[in-house]
Design an enzyme around this catalytic site. Structure first.
Site, PDB file in Angstrom:
ATOM      1  N   HIS A  12       0.824  -1.225   0.000  1.00 24.58           N
ATOM      2  CA  HIS A  12       0.000   0.000   0.000  1.00 24.58           C
ATOM      3  C   HIS A  12       0.855   1.271   0.000  1.00 24.58           C
ATOM      4  O   HIS A  12       0.434   2.311   0.496  1.00 24.58           O
ATOM      5  CB  HIS A  12      -0.945  -0.013   1.219  1.00 24.58           C
ATOM      6  CG  HIS A  12      -0.230  -0.099   2.532  1.00 24.58           C
ATOM      7  ND1 HIS A  12      -0.741  -0.772   3.617  1.00 24.58           N
ATOM      8  CD2 HIS A  12       0.957   0.416   2.949  1.00 24.58           C
ATOM      9  CE1 HIS A  12       0.092  -0.676   4.626  1.00 24.58           C
ATOM     10  NE2 HIS A  12       1.128   0.048   4.256  1.00 24.58           N
ATOM     11  N   HIS A  59      -1.650   4.156  10.000  1.00 21.27           N
ATOM     12  CA  HIS A  59      -0.283   4.652  10.231  1.00 21.27           C
ATOM     13  C   HIS A  59      -0.287   5.976  10.985  1.00 21.27           C
ATOM     14  O   HIS A  59       0.664   6.744  10.902  1.00 21.27           O
ATOM     15  CB  HIS A  59       0.452   4.863   8.920  1.00 21.27           C
ATOM     16  CG  HIS A  59       0.574   3.657   8.045  1.00 21.27           C
ATOM     17  ND1 HIS A  59      -0.487   3.115   7.359  1.00 21.27           N
ATOM     18  CD2 HIS A  59       1.650   2.890   7.727  1.00 21.27           C
ATOM     19  CE1 HIS A  59      -0.070   2.067   6.640  1.00 21.27           C
ATOM     20  NE2 HIS A  59       1.221   1.917   6.854  1.00 21.27           N
ATOM     21  N   HIS A 195       9.857  -4.667   4.490  1.00 18.48           N
ATOM     22  CA  HIS A 195      10.374  -3.300   4.399  1.00 18.48           C
ATOM     23  C   HIS A 195      10.684  -2.750   5.786  1.00 18.48           C
ATOM     24  O   HIS A 195      10.093  -3.151   6.777  1.00 18.48           O
ATOM     25  CB  HIS A 195       9.464  -2.352   3.619  1.00 18.48           C
ATOM     26  CG  HIS A 195       8.066  -2.117   4.133  1.00 18.48           C
ATOM     27  ND1 HIS A 195       7.161  -3.118   4.365  1.00 18.48           N
ATOM     28  CD2 HIS A 195       7.398  -0.956   4.405  1.00 18.48           C
ATOM     29  CE1 HIS A 195       5.999  -2.595   4.754  1.00 18.48           C
ATOM     30  NE2 HIS A 195       6.123  -1.277   4.803  1.00 18.48           N
ATOM     31  N   GLU A 242       3.525  -5.797   8.639  1.00 18.62           N
ATOM     32  CA  GLU A 242       2.252  -5.643   7.920  1.00 18.62           C
ATOM     33  C   GLU A 242       1.781  -6.968   7.303  1.00 18.62           C
ATOM     34  O   GLU A 242       0.633  -7.076   6.881  1.00 18.62           O
ATOM     35  CB  GLU A 242       2.380  -4.561   6.839  1.00 18.62           C
ATOM     36  CG  GLU A 242       2.528  -3.176   7.467  1.00 18.62           C
ATOM     37  CD  GLU A 242       2.751  -2.050   6.460  1.00 18.62           C
ATOM     38  OE1 GLU A 242       2.715  -0.892   6.875  1.00 18.62           O
ATOM     39  OE2 GLU A 242       2.964  -2.340   5.256  1.00 18.62           O
TER      40      GLU A 242
HETATM   41  C1  DHB Z   1       6.339   2.790   2.319  1.00 16.65           C
HETATM   42  C2  DHB Z   1       5.724   1.573   2.620  1.00 16.65           C
HETATM   43  C3  DHB Z   1       4.683   1.527   3.546  1.00 16.65           C
HETATM   44  O1  DHB Z   1       4.047   0.383   3.913  1.00 16.65           O
HETATM   45  C4  DHB Z   1       4.232   2.694   4.153  1.00 16.65           C
HETATM   46  O2  DHB Z   1       3.191   2.597   5.020  1.00 16.65           O
HETATM   47  C5  DHB Z   1       4.855   3.898   3.874  1.00 16.65           C
HETATM   48  C6  DHB Z   1       5.908   3.959   2.953  1.00 16.65           C
HETATM   49  C7  DHB Z   1       7.459   2.860   1.324  1.00 16.65           C
HETATM   50  O3  DHB Z   1       7.988   1.824   0.883  1.00 16.65           O
HETATM   51  O4  DHB Z   1       7.821   3.977   0.927  1.00 16.65           O
HETATM   52 FE    FE Z   2       2.611   0.707   5.583  1.00 19.17          FE
END
Ligand code: DHB
Ligand code: FE
Length: 282
Positions: A12, A59, A195, A242
């Protein structure tokens, strides 16, 4: 009775919302990511679900660290979006289905899940970007379903375990299937895959772990419940938590699913981006 037709997963990433707003889908950087969606559009056009249960993590727009429900379910007639500071244009409100929301909340509380019910909830990029990816044009798309947001805490520890997430999904599935109206429901698990946005490991992506998760979530999600929360952070990065939402989605689909389509691309912004389409087997 209500039927769950299948589940969809997607990352997302806010930059995706900006790429859509700027018409950059066919740019070299974005094409391998956006190419993962047309088979899903065709499936959605064929089956036309009435409702999308959108399992995401807030978030900091709907909730903040001072008050963070472990599991929250929207029970509103519509859900507004607001500016989070990522530069994404603010989207018009998303129509909900309060009657189905309350049925789900009733059923899950009866099932001993302690739910935070939200008669007002602003939805952030975790909810909106997947809606844009699956139903391009949103309100201008005649097939856009009513949506029910379900938010899980993946942000402030202690977060739920992968087993609790899968069990939540199983209870959610039972609640949806006991709804007396003949509607078709699709369940979205958004976020992930690996991530980490900040700290010493900022930029961390783990392709092997992501691919293992994409395989096991189809064939043996129970096996994934053996991964502890610390191990999940170690293997998937701080925001790779997540993946919990994917497990919640998977639990709702039942024992066996048919994998119809998947795409994996790295990096998209800072993330290992995974997209899956799973169909329920009656
Ligand atoms: C990114 C990924 C995320 O899940 C998020 O909530 C905010 C930023 C990213 O990869 O930039
Ligand atoms: Fe996120």
């Amino acid at each position: 009775m209500a039927t769950i037709i299948g589940g969809l997963t997607t990352s997302h990433i806010p930059a995706v919302g900006n790429a859509i707003a700027r018409g950059q889908k066919d740019d070299d950087y974005w094409k391998p990511f956006f190419d993962g969606y047309p088979p899903i559009h065709a499936w959605l056009e064929k089956h036309k679900p009435d409702v999308a249960i959108n399992i995401y993590n807030d978030h900091g727009l709907g909730f903040f660290l001072d008050q963070m429900p472990t599991f929250a379910i929207g029970a509103a007639h519509e859900y507004i979006n607001e500016d989070e500071g990522w530069g994404i244009p603010v989207l018009p409100p998303f129509p909900g289905d309060a009657k189905l929301s309350w049925h789900i909340i009733e059923g899950m509380v009866e099932d001993e899940f302690d739910i935070t019910s939200c008669q007002e909830l602003a939805v952030d990029h975790g909810f909106t970007v997947p809606m844009q990816l699956f139903w391009p044009g949103l309100g201008d798309n005649p097939d856009m379903p009513r949506a029910i947001p379900i938010s899980a805490n993946t942000v402030q520890h202690p977060i739920p375990t992968l087993k609790r997430a899968l069990d939540f999904g199983k209870s959610l599935g039972r609640a949806i299937r006991s709804y007396p109206e003949d509607i078709k429901v699709v369940v979205l698990g958004t976020g992930g895959l690996s991530h980490q946005l900040d700290g010493e490991r900022a930029g961390f992506i783990n392709k092997e772990f992501d691919q293992m998760c994409m395989e096991k979530i189809v064939t043996d999600p129970e096996e994934l419940t053996k991964i502890s929360r610390h191990e999940l952070v170690r293997q998937a990065g701080a925001q790779g938590t997540e993946f919990l939402m994917w497990m919640m989605m998977r639990g709702a689909l039942g024992d066996k699913v048919r994998p119809l389509h998947q795409n994996y691309h790295i990096p998209v912004s800072n993330t290992g981006a995974g997209t899956m389409m799973l169909e329920c087997i009656e």
